[in-house]
Design a protein around this motif. Structure first.
Motif, PDB file in Angstrom:
ATOM      1  N   HIS A 349       0.834  -1.207   0.000  1.00  0.00           N
ATOM      2  CA  HIS A 349       0.000   0.000   0.000  1.00  0.00           C
ATOM      3  C   HIS A 349       0.872   1.261   0.000  1.00  0.00           C
ATOM      4  O   HIS A 349       0.662   2.178  -0.803  1.00  0.00           O
ATOM      5  CB  HIS A 349      -0.919  -0.001   1.225  1.00  0.00           C
ATOM      6  N   GLU A 350       1.844   1.287   0.888  1.00  0.00           N
ATOM      7  CA  GLU A 350       2.729   2.457   0.990  1.00  0.00           C
ATOM      8  C   GLU A 350       3.510   2.679  -0.304  1.00  0.00           C
ATOM      9  O   GLU A 350       3.609   3.802  -0.811  1.00  0.00           O
ATOM     10  CB  GLU A 350       3.702   2.268   2.152  1.00  0.00           C
ATOM     11  N   MET A 351       4.075   1.610  -0.855  1.00  0.00           N
ATOM     12  CA  MET A 351       4.870   1.738  -2.076  1.00  0.00           C
ATOM     13  C   MET A 351       4.006   2.116  -3.282  1.00  0.00           C
ATOM     14  O   MET A 351       4.465   2.803  -4.198  1.00  0.00           O
ATOM     15  CB  MET A 351       5.623   0.441  -2.358  1.00  0.00           C
ATOM     16  N   GLY A 352       2.753   1.671  -3.294  1.00  0.00           N
ATOM     17  CA  GLY A 352       1.869   2.041  -4.392  1.00  0.00           C
ATOM     18  C   GLY A 352       1.763   3.557  -4.528  1.00  0.00           C
ATOM     19  O   GLY A 352       1.842   4.103  -5.640  1.00  0.00           O
ATOM     20  N   TRP A 353       1.624   4.243  -3.414  1.00  0.00           N
ATOM     21  CA  TRP A 353       1.522   5.707  -3.468  1.00  0.00           C
ATOM     22  C   TRP A 353       2.858   6.347  -3.832  1.00  0.00           C
ATOM     23  O   TRP A 353       2.891   7.391  -4.496  1.00  0.00           O
ATOM     24  CB  TRP A 353       0.985   6.236  -2.138  1.00  0.00           C
ATOM     25  N   ARG A 354       3.948   5.721  -3.428  1.00  0.00           N
ATOM     26  CA  ARG A 354       5.263   6.234  -3.851  1.00  0.00           C
ATOM     27  C   ARG A 354       5.428   6.084  -5.369  1.00  0.00           C
ATOM     28  O   ARG A 354       5.997   6.964  -6.036  1.00  0.00           O
ATOM     29  CB  ARG A 354       6.381   5.502  -3.116  1.00  0.00           C
ATOM     30  N   TYR A 355       4.930   4.981  -5.904  1.00  0.00           N
ATOM     31  CA  TYR A 355       5.006   4.798  -7.354  1.00  0.00           C
ATOM     32  C   TYR A 355       4.155   5.838  -8.082  1.00  0.00           C
ATOM     33  O   TYR A 355       4.562   6.377  -9.119  1.00  0.00           O
ATOM     34  CB  TYR A 355       4.581   3.379  -7.742  1.00  0.00           C
ATOM     35  N   ALA A 356       2.985   6.134  -7.544  1.00  0.00           N
ATOM     36  CA  ALA A 356       2.132   7.154  -8.170  1.00  0.00           C
ATOM     37  C   ALA A 356       2.857   8.501  -8.220  1.00  0.00           C
ATOM     38  O   ALA A 356       2.841   9.198  -9.242  1.00  0.00           O
ATOM     39  CB  ALA A 356       0.817   7.276  -7.403  1.00  0.00           C
ATOM     40  N   GLU A 357       3.527   8.852  -7.124  1.00  0.00           N
ATOM     41  CA  GLU A 357       4.276  10.114  -7.077  1.00  0.00           C
ATOM     42  C   GLU A 357       5.442  10.107  -8.059  1.00  0.00           C
ATOM     43  O   GLU A 357       5.772  11.134  -8.667  1.00  0.00           O
ATOM     44  CB  GLU A 357       4.798  10.354  -5.659  1.00  0.00           C
ATOM     45  N   SER A 358       6.069   8.949  -8.240  1.00  0.00           N
ATOM     46  CA  SER A 358       7.249   8.866  -9.111  1.00  0.00           C
ATOM     47  C   SER A 358       6.925   9.135 -10.572  1.00  0.00           C
ATOM     48  O   SER A 358       7.815   9.477 -11.362  1.00  0.00           O
ATOM     49  CB  SER A 358       7.912   7.488  -8.968  1.00  0.00           C
ATOM     50  N   THR A 359       5.667   8.969 -10.962  1.00  0.00           N
ATOM     51  CA  THR A 359       5.305   9.177 -12.375  1.00  0.00           C
ATOM     52  C   THR A 359       5.225  10.652 -12.750  1.00  0.00           C
ATOM     53  O   THR A 359       5.153  10.983 -13.934  1.00  0.00           O
ATOM     54  CB  THR A 359       3.956   8.508 -12.698  1.00  0.00           C
ATOM     55  N   GLU A 360       5.246  11.541 -11.759  1.00  0.00           N
ATOM     56  CA  GLU A 360       5.088  12.964 -12.043  1.00  0.00           C
ATOM     57  C   GLU A 360       6.210  13.511 -12.923  1.00  0.00           C
ATOM     58  O   GLU A 360       6.003  14.446 -13.699  1.00  0.00           O
ATOM     59  CB  GLU A 360       5.001  13.760 -10.731  1.00  0.00           C
ATOM     60  N   GLU A 361       7.402  12.921 -12.825  1.00  0.00           N
ATOM     61  CA  GLU A 361       8.517  13.423 -13.643  1.00  0.00           C
ATOM     62  C   GLU A 361       8.345  13.100 -15.127  1.00  0.00           C
ATOM     63  O   GLU A 361       9.066  13.643 -15.976  1.00  0.00           O
ATOM     64  CB  GLU A 361       9.847  12.873 -13.145  1.00  0.00           C
ATOM     65  N   TYR A 362       7.372  12.214 -15.455  1.00  0.00           N
ATOM     66  CA  TYR A 362       7.143  11.844 -16.849  1.00  0.00           C
ATOM     67  C   TYR A 362       5.928  12.570 -17.434  1.00  0.00           C
ATOM     68  O   TYR A 362       5.402  12.166 -18.466  1.00  0.00           O
ATOM     69  CB  TYR A 362       6.954  10.332 -16.957  1.00  0.00           C
ATOM     70  N   ASP A 363       5.505  13.641 -16.792  1.00  0.00           N
ATOM     71  CA  ASP A 363       4.390  14.471 -17.267  1.00  0.00           C
ATOM     72  C   ASP A 363       4.656  14.895 -18.714  1.00  0.00           C
ATOM     73  O   ASP A 363       5.724  15.418 -19.040  1.00  0.00           O
ATOM     74  CB  ASP A 363       4.284  15.712 -16.371  1.00  0.00           C
ATOM     75  N   ILE A 364       3.682  14.672 -19.588  1.00  0.00           N
ATOM     76  CA  ILE A 364       3.878  14.945 -21.013  1.00  0.00           C
ATOM     77  C   ILE A 364       4.167  16.415 -21.288  1.00  0.00           C
ATOM     78  O   ILE A 364       4.830  16.756 -22.270  1.00  0.00           O
ATOM     79  CB  ILE A 364       2.667  14.464 -21.838  1.00  0.00           C
TER      80      ILE A 364
END
Length: 382
Positions: A349-364
């Motif tokens: 659960h905790e890592m899932g939210w960290r993964y969601a945050e990590s995608t922000e650097e790939y904003d189109i």
């Protein structure tokens, strides 16, 4: 700036390259650039159509295989290509195929600069005919792409470090830019799961059912997972290997290895987002992958991934630690990763939210600004 995108079929559905091109063109236009498309006809709807329309080219012998991969080739038409090139300030090549070879030469003749995006490896093509491991064949195909397409470009977009390093080693002459293809920022709609021991764990695998995506490794991993009888496998995609993979999945169910018969379903982008939002794990087994935006789009929904790590797959760069990595084509190692995450729901659960945050650097939007800078450099000759 007037930018011409050159792609065999801009409108093909179920094809990551075409989907990425459509996204990029849309956001470039929204950013104020004037973009036109040179492509084969849109066969999936009467409108829209490309600005410059090319007739279809049917590949002898392999046309059925090509189309089963969600792809179509366009036929070169010199008059149409010349008209398109003369309009542009910059010509952008989305593929390394015949229409790009011809367009690159015409652009050079008229003094119009070319740029390109490296979207696929030769192995992506040859895996479909079980020649993905033939190093001599793939080496010479990449050499042809370099000499007849990409060396006509002043600048090349490399979506990942994996790609950039390969092109550097292979002696590409153009300036290489590390620019992700980017994903559209999405609201997280995560569906929190309960700890009911009777409910199945939903494990999702998104992507074309094709040799290089290697879905069979996930099926084989069920023989080694202690949670096999609680796992509901869900394959979201279609492709040339659909029948073989479905047969393997059904046998797994018939033999009693899994209690829940694996599901196969094709979804649009919204459907994939909803599926990822309720998944317990996301699995990515591909052995050949230039970037893997489907993985990033899933991670936006706070799902923990388990990703194959290998020489020609760049998707492993999205993993935040070793617990989400396994060697390509290793079902035992994959099963160990699956079991670890299912054993530790709070960490998951905790890592899932960290993964969601990590995608922000790939904003189109970040990718579009980097591409605009690349196009300006090419147009100015700097």
């Amino acid at each position: 700036m007037k930018i011409l995108f050159v792609v065999n079929n801009f409108y093909a559905s179920g094809n990551g390259l075409s989907a990425s091109a459509r996204r990029t063109v849309r956001y470039l236009r929204e950013a104020g650039e004037e973009v036109r498309v040179l492509s084969g006809r849109n066969h999936e709807a009467e409108t829209p159509q490309p600005d410059y329309v090319l007739a279809d080219f049917h590949v002898p012998v392999f046309d059925g295989l090509v189309q089963s991969n969600g792809y179509k080739f366009a036929r070169t038409d010199l008059s149409v290509i010349k008209e398109a090139v003369q309009w542009a300030d910059v010509v952008h090549l989305e593929e390394p195929f015949i229409i790009q070879m011809v367009t690159a030469r015409i652009a050079k003749y008229y003094g119009v600069p070319c740029t390109g995006t490296y979207h696929l490896h030769p192995e992506n093509l040859f895996c479909s005919i079980n020649l993905g491991d033939w190093k001599f064949l793939n080496y010479n195909m990449l050499r042809a792409w370099r000499d007849f397409v990409f060396n006509y470009c002043s600048d090349i977009q490399c979506p990942t470090e994996n790609v950039l390093e390969r092109l550097q080693k292979f002696g590409f002459k153009a300036r290489l830019h590390l620019i992700s293809n980017g994903i559209i920022p999405d609201k997280v709609t995560r569906v929190e799961t309960d700890d009911d021991p009777s409910r199945p764990f939903l494990i999702v695998c998104i992507g074309r059912l094709a040799v290089e995506k290697d879905q069979p490794t996930l099926l084989e991993a069920m023989h080694y997972s202690k949670y096999a009888d609680r796992i509901q496998l869900y394959f979201a995609g279609r492709g040339p290997e659909a029948d073989a993979i479905k047969q393997q999945a059904h046998k797994l169910f018939e033999d009693g290895v899994v209690k829940y018969e694996p599901i196969f379903q094709f979804h649009d982008r919204d459907g994939l987002r909803k599926l990822a939002a309720k998944a317990d794990l996301y699995i990515h087994c591909a052995t050949v992958e230039v970037e893997g935006l489907s993985a990033l789009e899933a991670l936006q929904q706070a799902v923990v991934p388990v990703i194959a790590e290998g020489e020609l797959t760049a998707t492993s760069q999205f993993a935040l630690d070793e617990r989400s990595l396994f060697p390509t084509k290793d079902p035992k190692a994959l099963a160990e990763c699956i079991d670890y995450w299912l054993d530790h729901p709070e960490e998951r659960h905790e890592m899932g939210w960290r993964y969601a945050e990590s995608t922000e650097e790939y904003d189109i939007h970040k990718s579009i600004e980097a591409l605009r800078a690349m196009f300006r450099a090419a147009a100015s000759g700097k």
